[in-house]
Design an enzyme around this catalytic site. Structure first.
Site, short mmCIF file in Angstrom:
data_model
loop_
_atom_site.label_atom_id
_atom_site.label_comp_id
_atom_site.label_asym_id
_atom_site.label_seq_id
_atom_site.Cartn_x
_atom_site.Cartn_y
_atom_site.Cartn_z
N HIS A 46 0.87 -1.18 0.00
CA HIS A 46 0.00 0.00 0.00
C HIS A 46 0.91 1.23 0.00
CE1 HIS A 46 1.03 -1.01 4.09
NE2 HIS A 46 0.93 0.27 4.40
N THR A 49 2.40 4.33 -4.58
CA THR A 49 3.42 4.13 -5.61
C THR A 49 4.49 3.13 -5.17
OG1 THR A 49 4.62 6.01 -4.72
CG2 THR A 49 3.24 6.42 -6.67
N ARG A 50 5.09 2.48 -6.15
CA ARG A 50 6.31 1.70 -5.97
C ARG A 50 7.24 2.07 -7.11
NH1 ARG A 50 4.61 1.11 -1.55
NH2 ARG A 50 4.36 -0.83 -0.39
N LYS A 257 6.67 11.76 -2.11
CA LYS A 257 6.86 10.64 -1.18
C LYS A 257 8.34 10.56 -0.80
CE LYS A 257 5.77 5.70 -0.92
NZ LYS A 257 5.13 4.62 -1.69
N HIS A 261 15.06 3.36 3.31
CA HIS A 261 15.06 1.94 2.94
C HIS A 261 15.81 1.18 4.03
CE1 HIS A 261 14.85 -1.42 0.24
NE2 HIS A 261 16.13 -1.43 -0.05
N CYS A 305 4.38 0.42 6.79
CA CYS A 305 4.38 -0.71 5.86
C CYS A 305 5.37 -1.74 6.41
CB CYS A 305 4.80 -0.16 4.49
SG CYS A 305 4.85 -1.31 3.13
N LYS A 338 8.19 -4.23 -8.03
CA LYS A 338 8.41 -4.00 -9.47
C LYS A 338 8.48 -5.30 -10.26
CE LYS A 338 12.37 -1.92 -8.33
NZ LYS A 338 12.50 -2.38 -6.92
C1 LIG Z 1 7.25 1.32 2.48
C2 LIG Z 1 7.56 0.32 1.39
C3 LIG Z 1 8.12 0.79 0.21
C4 LIG Z 1 8.44 -0.12 -0.80
N1 LIG Z 1 8.95 0.40 -1.96
C5 LIG Z 1 9.18 -0.42 -3.00
C6 LIG Z 1 9.56 0.11 -4.25
O1 LIG Z 1 9.65 1.34 -4.41
N2 LIG Z 1 9.76 -0.76 -5.29
C7 LIG Z 1 9.63 -2.11 -5.14
O2 LIG Z 1 9.86 -2.83 -6.11
N3 LIG Z 1 9.26 -2.65 -3.95
C8 LIG Z 1 9.02 -1.84 -2.90
N4 LIG Z 1 8.58 -2.36 -1.70
C9 LIG Z 1 8.47 -3.81 -1.53
C10 LIG Z 1 7.20 -4.37 -2.11
O3 LIG Z 1 6.11 -3.50 -1.91
C11 LIG Z 1 6.97 -5.75 -1.49
O4 LIG Z 1 8.08 -6.59 -1.77
C12 LIG Z 1 5.72 -6.43 -2.05
O5 LIG Z 1 4.63 -5.53 -2.09
C13 LIG Z 1 5.41 -7.64 -1.18
O6 LIG Z 1 4.29 -8.31 -1.69
P1 LIG Z 1 3.78 -9.68 -1.02
O7 LIG Z 1 2.82 -10.26 -1.98
O8 LIG Z 1 4.96 -10.50 -0.60
O9 LIG Z 1 3.06 -9.23 0.34
P2 LIG Z 1 1.60 -8.58 0.51
O10 LIG Z 1 1.25 -7.78 -0.67
O11 LIG Z 1 1.56 -7.96 1.86
O12 LIG Z 1 0.61 -9.82 0.45
C14 LIG Z 1 0.49 -10.81 1.42
C15 LIG Z 1 -0.99 -11.15 1.51
O13 LIG Z 1 -1.17 -12.36 2.23
C16 LIG Z 1 -2.36 -12.26 2.96
N5 LIG Z 1 -2.30 -13.29 4.00
C17 LIG Z 1 -1.38 -13.39 4.97
N6 LIG Z 1 -1.57 -14.49 5.72
C18 LIG Z 1 -2.65 -15.13 5.18
C19 LIG Z 1 -3.35 -16.35 5.51
N7 LIG Z 1 -2.94 -17.14 6.51
N8 LIG Z 1 -4.44 -16.68 4.76
C20 LIG Z 1 -4.86 -15.89 3.71
N9 LIG Z 1 -4.21 -14.74 3.39
C21 LIG Z 1 -3.12 -14.36 4.10
C22 LIG Z 1 -2.36 -10.84 3.47
O14 LIG Z 1 -3.63 -10.36 3.84
C23 LIG Z 1 -1.78 -10.08 2.26
O15 LIG Z 1 -2.81 -9.55 1.43
C24 LIG Z 1 8.22 -1.49 -0.64
C25 LIG Z 1 7.64 -1.97 0.54
C26 LIG Z 1 7.29 -1.07 1.54
C27 LIG Z 1 6.68 -1.60 2.80
#
Ligand SMILES: Cc1cc2nc3c(=O)[nH]c(=O)nc-3n(C[C@H](O)[C@H](O)[C@H](O)COP(=O)(O)OP(=O)(O)OC[C@H]3O[C@@H](n4cnc5c(N)ncnc54)[C@H](O)[C@@H]3O)c2cc1C
Length: 373
Positions: A46, A49-50, A257, A261, A305, A338
């Protein structure tokens, strides 16, 4: 509703939504679960932007993966009709001769990426939002930009549903047992059978991984939006060598923003302090005062986050060593968004063909950084 699915995807955030889409596209019967209704603001995906950038200082090995991601984001943008990717150009600011700029130059050469090296004076005249110290340089890459993260996740989920995936929101998976060569999942909405599992639970992943959870740490990260001096336009910027590794994204209507990091406290999604305090914002104001003449210190908004990190800050995308029917696809050490569509495609290829064309061998469980205590 089916009796049994080829694949259950646990977690439908950045990685799970992409994996569900690419699996359904390949004709697999897919059921996806999320404890909330993504996009939401409790995990890692959330904050509007990324950053996406290509001359990757984290390692030239990431370049083919991000180049594939650019293609897939463009396809998804066309299919969804929403603006997902905005090209802004990007600056990497480093000390002259520093590791990050050298590594970015190496990645650019390997990947055929056009870059320019700029002096502090050149940056001041072309991009007056930024002010470099003498002895610093900037690497400018024109193709860098920002992805609209919430719209991207929605686009992947919509596309997955159109391709036939069944998505169950507000439904947590509590665990699973082996059953008939597959798995029986216990969820808050009843039991479901599936042959294979994708674990894409982001910062909740440690709760699903048993002893393998020791490879991961979850870190609190704050993202803030500040009032710009003028229009706040310009390139994204990353500052790996200064200001605790700060980065910025231009004003797209919500302010500039600014964030750092890493450097946050270790936590869990249940225990994390979600209120943003002066201790979080003051270092960013000092960073702005020194390096960002185009940004004021007036805070518009802030949110917390979560990063899910490995010891070497690379990704973890691999078949679980204990069970070849389970793929772990999440911990992206704060720089994974990304890559999401390319990672989703890699997972789908692994599950349908047993191998992938994407370069993800470096993200294995058995690499040295994760096996050495
Ligand atoms: C502040 C911040 C800035 C960032 N900036 C960048 C950037 O500029 N560029 C970039 O490339 N990356 C960036 N990142 C990293 C990137 O956003 C993350 O690597 C990526 O969004 C992670 O995605 P995910 O699917 O692993 O986790 P999430 O998107 O959090 O998804 C996990 C999902 O699993 C669900 N879940 C968990 N447990 C269960 C369960 N037991 N049963 C059912 N559902 C479950 C949760 O509800 C959630 O929706 C940033 C991250 C942050 C926090």
């Amino acid at each position: 509703m089916r009796e049994r699915y080829d694949v259950a995807v646990i977690g439908l955030g950045a990685m799970g939504s992409a994996a569900a889409y690419h699996l359904a596209l390949r004709g697999r019967s897919v059921v996806g679960f999320d404890r909330y209704r993504p996009p939401h603001s409790f995990g890692s995906s959330h904050g509007r932007t990324r950053i996406i950038r290509e001359a990757y200082p984290e390692g030239a090995g990431y370049v083919p993966l991000v180049q594939r991601a650019y293609e897939l984001w463009a396809d998804l943008q066309t299919a969804s009709g929403d603006e997902l990717l905005t090209i802004t150009g990007g600056l990497l600011i480093d000390d002259e001769g520093g590791d990050s700029s050298r590594s970015a130059i190496h990645s650019a050469a390997r990947g055929g990426i056009a870059i320019e090296q700029l002096s502090p004076a050149e940056v001041a005249s072309r991009f007056p939002t930024f002010r470099l110290d003498s002895g610093q340089i900037a690497i400018f890459e024109p193709r860098a930009g920002v992805l609209a993260i919430e719209a991207c996740i929605k686009a992947h989920l919509d596309a997955a549903a159109i391709a036939g995936a069944e998505l169950r929101f507000d439904t947590a998976v509590d665990g699973w047992t082996a059953s008939d060569g597959g798995f029986e999942l216990a969820t808050s909405g009843g039991t479901v059978q599936a042959d294979r599992l994708v674990l894409s639970a982001g910062p909740w992943l440690p709760t699903l991984l048993g002893r393998r959870a020791a490879a991961l740490t979850v870190e609190r990260q704050v993202q803030c939006w500040f009032e710009p001096v003028d229009d706040g336009e310009g390139p994204i910027s990353i500052w790996p060598a200064v200001a605790a590794g700060g980065y910025t994204s231009p004003d797209l209507g919500d302010g500039v923003k600014v964030a750092v990091h890493h450097g946050g406290v270790a936590t869990t999604p249940d225990d994390v302090e979600r209120l943003v305090g002066d201790d979080d914002v003051d270092p960013l104001r000092r960073f702005i005062e020194h390096y960002l003449p185009g940004v004021t210190s007036t805070l518009r908004e802030a949110s917390v986050c979560l990063y899910t990190n490995t010891a070497d800050k690379d990704f973890l995308i691999d078949i679980l060593p204990e069970d070849e029917r389970i793929i772990v696809v999440s911990p992206c050490s704060g720089h994974g968004f990304k890559f999401a569509p390319a990672v989703g495609e890699a997972v789908a290829e692994l599950m349908t063909d047993g191998s992938t064309t994407q370069p993800i061998e470096a993200f294995r469980f058995d690499r040295e950084a994760l096996t050495t205590p």
